[in-house]
Write a protein that holds these residues in place. Structure first.
Motif, PDB file in Angstrom:
ATOM      1  N   GLY A 274       0.833  -1.196   0.000  1.00 52.18           N
ATOM      2  CA  GLY A 274       0.000   0.000   0.000  1.00 52.18           C
ATOM      3  C   GLY A 274       0.867   1.245   0.000  1.00 52.18           C
ATOM      4  N   ASP A 275       0.448   2.274  -0.703  1.00 49.59           N
ATOM      5  CA  ASP A 275       1.267   3.478  -0.831  1.00 49.59           C
ATOM      6  C   ASP A 275       1.564   4.119   0.525  1.00 49.59           C
ATOM      7  OD1 ASP A 275       1.326   3.210  -3.561  1.00 49.59           O
ATOM      8  OD2 ASP A 275      -0.334   4.594  -3.926  1.00 49.59           O
ATOM      9  N   ASP A 276       0.599   4.097   1.428  1.00 49.42           N
ATOM     10  CA  ASP A 276       0.753   4.762   2.716  1.00 49.42           C
ATOM     11  C   ASP A 276       1.078   3.796   3.847  1.00 49.42           C
ATOM     12  OD1 ASP A 276       0.042   7.204   1.501  1.00 49.42           O
ATOM     13  OD2 ASP A 276      -2.089   6.766   1.763  1.00 49.42           O
ATOM     14  N   LEU A 277       1.304   2.536   3.518  1.00 50.08           N
ATOM     15  CA  LEU A 277       1.464   1.496   4.531  1.00 50.08           C
ATOM     16  C   LEU A 277       2.808   0.797   4.385  1.00 50.08           C
ATOM     17  CD1 LEU A 277      -2.121   0.044   4.121  1.00 50.08           C
ATOM     18  CD2 LEU A 277      -1.344   1.446   6.028  1.00 50.08           C
ATOM     19  N   TRP A 278       3.173   0.057   5.414  1.00 47.30           N
ATOM     20  CA  TRP A 278       4.407  -0.712   5.399  1.00 47.30           C
ATOM     21  C   TRP A 278       4.078  -2.185   5.220  1.00 47.30           C
ATOM     22  CZ3 TRP A 278       4.305   2.364  10.282  1.00 47.30           C
ATOM     23  CH2 TRP A 278       4.799   3.654  10.071  1.00 47.30           C
ATOM     24  N   SER A 279       4.772  -2.807   4.293  1.00 47.48           N
ATOM     25  CA  SER A 279       4.610  -4.241   4.059  1.00 47.48           C
ATOM     26  C   SER A 279       5.789  -4.974   4.678  1.00 47.48           C
ATOM     27  CB  SER A 279       4.571  -4.540   2.554  1.00 47.48           C
ATOM     28  OG  SER A 279       3.516  -3.851   1.931  1.00 47.48           O
ATOM     29  N   ALA A 280       5.514  -6.104   5.284  1.00 45.07           N
ATOM     30  CA  ALA A 280       6.584  -6.888   5.908  1.00 45.07           C
ATOM     31  C   ALA A 280       6.116  -8.317   6.101  1.00 45.07           C
ATOM     32  CB  ALA A 280       6.978  -6.284   7.267  1.00 45.07           C
ATOM     33  N   PRO A 281       7.053  -9.244   6.264  1.00 43.30           N
ATOM     34  CA  PRO A 281       6.659 -10.572   6.708  1.00 43.30           C
ATOM     35  C   PRO A 281       6.077 -10.477   8.120  1.00 43.30           C
ATOM     36  CG  PRO A 281       8.931 -10.547   5.918  1.00 43.30           C
ATOM     37  CD  PRO A 281       8.501  -9.122   6.074  1.00 43.30           C
ATOM     38  N   PHE A 282       5.240 -11.411   8.488  1.00 44.98           N
ATOM     39  CA  PHE A 282       4.777 -11.520   9.875  1.00 44.98           C
ATOM     40  C   PHE A 282       5.742 -12.459  10.600  1.00 44.98           C
ATOM     41  CE2 PHE A 282       1.134 -12.806  12.891  1.00 44.98           C
ATOM     42  CZ  PHE A 282       1.360 -11.711  13.703  1.00 44.98           C
ATOM     43  N   VAL A 283       5.417 -12.821  11.802  1.00 36.60           N
ATOM     44  CA  VAL A 283       6.351 -13.615  12.607  1.00 36.60           C
ATOM     45  C   VAL A 283       6.336 -15.095  12.241  1.00 36.60           C
ATOM     46  CG1 VAL A 283       6.290 -12.013  14.538  1.00 36.60           C
ATOM     47  CG2 VAL A 283       4.626 -13.868  14.446  1.00 36.60           C
ATOM     48  N   PHE A 284       5.315 -15.511  11.488  1.00 34.67           N
ATOM     49  CA  PHE A 284       5.200 -16.920  11.107  1.00 34.67           C
ATOM     50  C   PHE A 284       5.402 -17.065   9.596  1.00 34.67           C
ATOM     51  CE2 PHE A 284       2.014 -16.230  14.574  1.00 34.67           C
ATOM     52  CZ  PHE A 284       2.796 -16.761  15.593  1.00 34.67           C
ATOM     53  N   GLU A 285       5.932 -18.176   9.190  1.00 35.36           N
ATOM     54  CA  GLU A 285       6.210 -18.421   7.775  1.00 35.36           C
ATOM     55  C   GLU A 285       4.919 -18.372   6.962  1.00 35.36           C
ATOM     56  OE1 GLU A 285       9.011 -21.471   5.145  1.00 35.36           O
ATOM     57  OE2 GLU A 285       8.510 -21.928   7.245  1.00 35.36           O
ATOM     58  N   ASP A 286       5.017 -17.799   5.754  1.00 36.90           N
ATOM     59  CA  ASP A 286       3.897 -17.687   4.817  1.00 36.90           C
ATOM     60  C   ASP A 286       2.782 -16.780   5.327  1.00 36.90           C
ATOM     61  OD1 ASP A 286       5.103 -19.393   2.933  1.00 36.90           O
ATOM     62  OD2 ASP A 286       4.333 -21.166   3.987  1.00 36.90           O
ATOM     63  N   THR A 287       3.100 -15.860   6.211  1.00 32.60           N
ATOM     64  CA  THR A 287       2.153 -14.818   6.602  1.00 32.60           C
ATOM     65  C   THR A 287       2.833 -13.463   6.452  1.00 32.60           C
ATOM     66  OG1 THR A 287       2.788 -14.968   8.937  1.00 32.60           O
ATOM     67  CG2 THR A 287       0.890 -16.281   8.222  1.00 32.60           C
ATOM     68  N   TYR A 288       2.018 -12.451   6.187  1.00 30.64           N
ATOM     69  CA  TYR A 288       2.528 -11.107   5.932  1.00 30.64           C
ATOM     70  C   TYR A 288       1.687 -10.097   6.701  1.00 30.64           C
ATOM     71  CZ  TYR A 288       4.906 -13.399   2.045  1.00 30.64           C
ATOM     72  OH  TYR A 288       5.683 -14.242   1.290  1.00 30.64           O
ATOM     73  N   VAL A 289       2.202  -8.894   6.784  1.00 32.90           N
ATOM     74  CA  VAL A 289       1.429  -7.823   7.389  1.00 32.90           C
ATOM     75  C   VAL A 289       1.464  -6.585   6.515  1.00 32.90           C
ATOM     76  CG1 VAL A 289       1.842  -8.615   9.752  1.00 32.90           C
ATOM     77  CG2 VAL A 289       3.375  -6.906   8.756  1.00 32.90           C
ATOM     78  N   LEU A 290       0.406  -5.830   6.608  1.00 28.65           N
ATOM     79  CA  LEU A 290       0.426  -4.421   6.248  1.00 28.65           C
ATOM     80  C   LEU A 290       0.353  -3.673   7.568  1.00 28.65           C
ATOM     81  CD1 LEU A 290      -1.940  -3.780   3.197  1.00 28.65           C
ATOM     82  CD2 LEU A 290       0.513  -3.378   3.317  1.00 28.65           C
ATOM     83  N   ALA A 291       1.170  -2.673   7.718  1.00 30.25           N
ATOM     84  CA  ALA A 291       1.236  -1.966   8.989  1.00 30.25           C
ATOM     85  C   ALA A 291       1.162  -0.466   8.776  1.00 30.25           C
ATOM     86  CB  ALA A 291       2.524  -2.326   9.733  1.00 30.25           C
ATOM     87  N   ALA A 292       0.666   0.202   9.794  1.00 32.43           N
ATOM     88  CA  ALA A 292       0.583   1.654   9.804  1.00 32.43           C
ATOM     89  C   ALA A 292       1.015   2.139  11.172  1.00 32.43           C
ATOM     90  CB  ALA A 292      -0.845   2.110   9.494  1.00 32.43           C
ATOM     91  N   GLY A 293       1.368   3.406  11.270  1.00 32.71           N
ATOM     92  CA  GLY A 293       1.780   3.924  12.565  1.00 32.71           C
ATOM     93  C   GLY A 293       1.572   5.415  12.655  1.00 32.71           C
ATOM     94  N   THR A 294       1.291   5.888  13.854  1.00 31.17           N
ATOM     95  CA  THR A 294       1.269   7.323  14.126  1.00 31.17           C
ATOM     96  C   THR A 294       2.423   7.641  15.065  1.00 31.17           C
ATOM     97  OG1 THR A 294      -0.201   7.146  16.040  1.00 31.17           O
ATOM     98  CG2 THR A 294      -1.233   7.376  13.874  1.00 31.17           C
TER      99      THR A 294
END
Length: 495
Positions: A274-294
């Motif tokens: 996402g343009d405004d979000l952070w993409s990363a792996p999650f803590v478990f294999e084959d899972t991912y996250v989109l993250a946001a922060g203030t």
């Protein structure tokens, strides 16, 4: 038993948990941050992080049940940059996560050199103050003596796990924030184009958060009271650990962390960008996250309480007094609108130069109006971050809210009303609880990541309020317009 310890921005916490998720004992330590220059936010790894780990571990290992500790998990704020020598001695204070905005020039330089599209392809993200890579480049540019003497560039929990085990590791979830040094599709370091300031041999070994990093050494056992030979998992940063500790482990689930800053993790089974979000792996294999922060949440409530001279012996009393004061105002704070960007802002603006604004002040306004405006302003900032997930084709099926500010009705209530989302409030000890679960998973005491849900206790949900929806939604539109209007002025003053 499983020991989990988390190092937060202003507080560290440890828990001793059994295999059913029952908390047997807890311990806490308060600490501060250092801001030696505008935009620079640091902590001393030895005087803050390691001192807290050893103190908390010693307190908890004094409990009779501690003889049964079968695994240890550690999380900490991040992504930080910790430069150490070969003996793991820090060469300078740690550079903190996105609230530290020093590497603006390096972000611009790296983006020009590698290309914005290539960075997104490789890292799944544009470079921002949340990116650890530019901060390593900053060390090369601004502190070349430290940079040249550094054997390792790691992050907070990496260093703590190394202090416990002697093994230098980092989990995929945190490595994913060392943009542009990590290839998110391959799940591996990629330092191509960055060889002038980093090479892979100076970065930790990457594995999954519940993998065993090593065992407690004799030296660490003497310092902490944890039995020598006890397995230690890699762990992760505090936010993914919070997600695990709140039972957010499945597709479409969002963890909303109302802490010193705001942080939001949506778990999914495929990579999304996402343009405004952070993409990363999650803590478990084959899972991912989109993250946001203030950048500010709890810190803004502390600031306004101090500014209004609201003090009490206990934090709980301070904040309950602040809430009571805000209740004397009304929804919308009688036309007063706050932009709570006291340390810049992250999602959706990614603007380290943004600063706080109170718009609409008149002689008729009171302390209660100012208090309510700031609290609702924090709610608007969090709502703006959460609404960013919709534009990234990342629907939210369930929200679990955690953190101290969930007890503030004007913050969490504004979020639910503006976003239209019901939030379940998880009654868990937080990231340290997730650390304990990761330790249990790592040694095989629980069978699967989804078992985390059975550990979590929930409080009453927070639902959208139809009575205030019209006023708060209009205020949210004004909040977004206010940022756009004042940003050019603030950028000019920042120069």
């Amino acid at each position: 038993m499983f020991l989990g310890i988390d190092i937060g921005t202003f507080e560290s916490k440890g828990v001793l948990v059994d295999s059913t998720g029952t908390v047997i004992a807890e311990a806490r330590r308060r600490h501060g941050i250092s801001t030696p220059e505008p935009g620079h936010v640091e902590q001393d790894p030895e005087a803050v992080w390691w001192a807290d780990v050893t103190a908390i571990a010693r307190e908890l290992t004094a409990h009779p049940a501690a003889a049964q500790i079968a695994g240890v998990g550690v999380s900490a704020i991040g992504p930080c940059v910790v430069a150490t020598d070969a003996e793991l001695r820090p060469l300078r204070p740690a550079i903190l996560y996105g609230i530290d905005t020093r590497a603006t020039a390096q972000i611009e330089s790296l983006t020009a050199r590698l290309g914005a599209d290539e960075i997104v392809r490789r890292a799944g993200n544009s470079l921002t103050s949340q990116s650890a890579g530019p901060k390593i480049a900053w060390l090369k540019d601004e502190e070349p003596d430290v940079w040249s003497r550094a054997r390792w560039f790691m992050t907070s929990q990496s260093w703590l796990v190394a202090m416990l085990t002697g093994e230098v590791t980092i989990d995929h979830a945190t490595a994913g924030y060392f943009h542009p040094l990590y290839d998110i599709a391959r799940g591996a370091w990629d330092t191509s184009g960055c060889e002038d300031f980093i090479d892979e041999t100076r970065l930790p070994r990457v594995a999954w958060s519940a993998d065993i990093a090593g065992t407690v050494t004799a030296e660490a056992a003497a310092a902490t009271g944890i039995r020598e030979g006890t397995p230690v998992v890699l762990g992760t940063t505090d936010s993914p650990a919070e997600a695990v500790g709140s039972g957010v482990v499945g597709e479409g689930e969002l963890m909303a962390m109302y802490g010193s800053s705001g942080y939001f993790i949506r778990v999914g089974d495929r990579l999304r960008v996402g343009d405004d979000l952070w993409s990363a792996p999650f803590v478990f294999e084959d899972t991912y996250v989109l993250a946001a922060g203030t950048s500010t949440a709890g810190t803004a409530t502390r600031w306004i309480a101090d500014l209004l001279d609201i003090t009490a012996d206990r934090d709980e009393d301070t904040f309950s007094t602040l809430i009571a004061l805000a209740s004397e105002s009304e929804p919308g704070a009688r036309g007063l609108l706050a932009l709570p960007h006291f340390a810049g802002e992250r999602t959706p603006f990614q603007d380290p130069a943004s600063r706080g604004v109170l718009m609409g002040l008149g002689l008729e306004h009171t302390r209660s109006d100012v208090a309510r405006a700031v609290l609702e302003g924090v709610g608007h900032s969090i709502a703006a971050a959460i609404l960013s997930f919709r534009s990234a084709d990342a629907p939210i099926d369930r929200v679990v809210a955690i953190g101290g500010a969930t007890k503030n009705p004007y913050i969490i209530g504004t979020v639910s009303t503006v976003t239209g989302l019901t939030q379940v409030v998880a009654d868990t000890p937080g990231a340290s609880f997730g650390d304990a679960f990761l330790a249990a998973l790592g040694v095989g005491a629980v069978g699967a990541p989804t078992d985390a849900r059975a550990w979590v206790r929930e409080r009453n949900p927070v639902r959208p309020d139809s009575a205030t929806q019209s006023a708060l939604t209009a205020d949210h539109d004004d909040y977004m317009a206010l940022y756009r209007a004042v940003a050019p002025l603030q950028h000019g003053r920042a120069r």
